[in-house]
Design a protein around this motif. Structure first.
Motif, PDB file in Angstrom:
ATOM      1  N   CYS A   1       0.885   5.462   0.029  1.00 45.08           N
ATOM      2  CA  CYS A   1       0.042   6.612   0.363  1.00 45.08           C
ATOM      3  C   CYS A   1       0.856   7.899   0.341  1.00 45.08           C
ATOM      4  O   CYS A   1       2.004   7.907   0.764  1.00 45.08           O
ATOM      5  CB  CYS A   1      -0.546   6.476   1.773  1.00 45.08           C
ATOM      6  SG  CYS A   1      -1.526   5.009   2.021  1.00 45.08           S
ATOM      7  N   ARG A   2       0.203   8.959  -0.123  1.00 46.70           N
ATOM      8  CA  ARG A   2       0.779  10.300  -0.038  1.00 46.70           C
ATOM      9  C   ARG A   2      -0.381  11.239   0.291  1.00 46.70           C
ATOM     10  O   ARG A   2      -1.336  11.342  -0.469  1.00 46.70           O
ATOM     11  CB  ARG A   2       1.458  10.707  -1.342  1.00 46.70           C
ATOM     12  CG  ARG A   2       2.131  12.059  -1.213  1.00 46.70           C
ATOM     13  CD  ARG A   2       2.923  12.553  -2.434  1.00 46.70           C
ATOM     14  NE  ARG A   2       2.813  11.807  -3.648  1.00 46.70           N
ATOM     15  CZ  ARG A   2       3.862  11.270  -4.292  1.00 46.70           C
ATOM     16  NH1 ARG A   2       5.079  11.377  -3.803  1.00 46.70           N
ATOM     17  NH2 ARG A   2       3.691  10.629  -5.430  1.00 46.70           N
TER      18      ARG A   2
ATOM     19  N   LYS B   1       0.862  -1.181   0.000  1.00 50.14           N
ATOM     20  CA  LYS B   1       0.000   0.000   0.000  1.00 50.14           C
ATOM     21  C   LYS B   1       0.902   1.235   0.000  1.00 50.14           C
ATOM     22  O   LYS B   1       1.766   1.369   0.865  1.00 50.14           O
ATOM     23  CB  LYS B   1      -0.906   0.017   1.223  1.00 50.14           C
ATOM     24  CG  LYS B   1      -1.816   1.221   1.294  1.00 50.14           C
ATOM     25  CD  LYS B   1      -2.684   1.158   2.546  1.00 50.14           C
ATOM     26  CE  LYS B   1      -3.490   2.418   2.710  1.00 50.14           C
ATOM     27  NZ  LYS B   1      -4.220   2.410   3.984  1.00 50.14           N
TER      28      LYS B   1
ATOM     29  N   THR C   1      -2.987  10.273  -2.693  1.00 50.09           N
ATOM     30  CA  THR C   1      -2.644   9.009  -3.331  1.00 50.09           C
ATOM     31  C   THR C   1      -2.842   7.881  -2.320  1.00 50.09           C
ATOM     32  O   THR C   1      -2.399   7.969  -1.178  1.00 50.09           O
ATOM     33  CB  THR C   1      -1.171   9.009  -3.800  1.00 50.09           C
ATOM     34  OG1 THR C   1      -1.006  10.050  -4.748  1.00 50.09           O
ATOM     35  CG2 THR C   1      -0.775   7.678  -4.399  1.00 50.09           C
ATOM     36  N   ASN C   2      -3.527   6.823  -2.749  1.00 48.68           N
ATOM     37  CA  ASN C   2      -3.725   5.654  -1.898  1.00 48.68           C
ATOM     38  C   ASN C   2      -3.894   4.460  -2.836  1.00 48.68           C
ATOM     39  O   ASN C   2      -4.953   4.243  -3.403  1.00 48.68           O
ATOM     40  CB  ASN C   2      -4.974   5.837  -1.025  1.00 48.68           C
ATOM     41  CG  ASN C   2      -5.093   4.749   0.013  1.00 48.68           C
ATOM     42  OD1 ASN C   2      -4.435   3.717  -0.064  1.00 48.68           O
ATOM     43  ND2 ASN C   2      -5.937   4.975   0.999  1.00 48.68           N
TER      44      ASN C   2
END
Length: 188
Positions: free
Chosen positions: A174-175, A172, A180-181
């Motif tokens: 993320c950001r 996973k 973002t995911n």
């Protein structure tokens, strides 16, 4: 939130020729445990809650290029590659209750992305936990996935890893800045 994925090169340590070509042995590896089940307390011993979904950063030992360790006042994690027979060793112990929580020693050598399965499946009095899985990484696998989806490493990019019982991994990324995911099922 996960482990930061800064745009930094991997730091390499001393050569361990049991698992890597010359110059490619990582100085640090990361271990994650999942689904490890606490054994019932055995007074006067009260077992700790297993460190599921926690990331441990292990450092290569100065005196053994094929061994890595994380040690704190509570948890000790050992990862090693050994010869005779070629084997990988992953061990989790707890200093508070002086008990073992996880052990797997598969043959032959297993490196990044292999899902380890706890050999402890019952709760005799000296074990603090049973069952569960674990995975050891040092980021080349995650870096390759990022390149394949055209996403660059950055200080504000985070990675979480979820091993599955069937040996597959769920990455996973993320950001927060741009929401973002992304989850990716990876089959090593």
């Amino acid at each position: 939130m996960g482990q930061r994925m800064p745009d930094e090169p991997i730091e390499y340590g001393d050569n361990c020729t049991l698992g890597w070509p010359a110059g490619k042995t990582p100085k640090f590896v990361y271990v994650r445990f999942s689904k490890v089940v606490k054994c019932p307390d055995n007074p006067p011993t009260f077992f700790s809650t297993p460190p599921n979904d926690r990331v441990f950063k292990l450092t290569q030992l100065d005196y053994d290029a094929c061994s890595w360790r994380y040690s704190s006042p509570t948890w000790c994690v050992d990862y090693a590659l050994t010869a005779g027979p070629l084997r990988t060793h992953l061990f989790l112990t707890n200093a508070d209750d002086v008990s073992a929580y996880f052990l797997d020693q598969p043959t032959p050598i297993k490196i990044e992305g292999y899902v380890f399965h706890n050999q402890y499946t019952t709760c005799p009095g000296f074990l603090g936990a049973h069952d569960g899985i674990a995975v050891v990484t040092w980021t080349p696998q995650a870096t390759d996935i990022l390149e394949a989806i055209n996403l660059a490493k950055a200080r504000d990019l985070f990675m979480e890893l979820f091993p599955r019982d069937d040996g597959k991994l769920v990455y996973k990324f993320c950001r927060l800045e741009d929401a973002t995911n992304i989850k990716i099922l990876f089959e090593p």
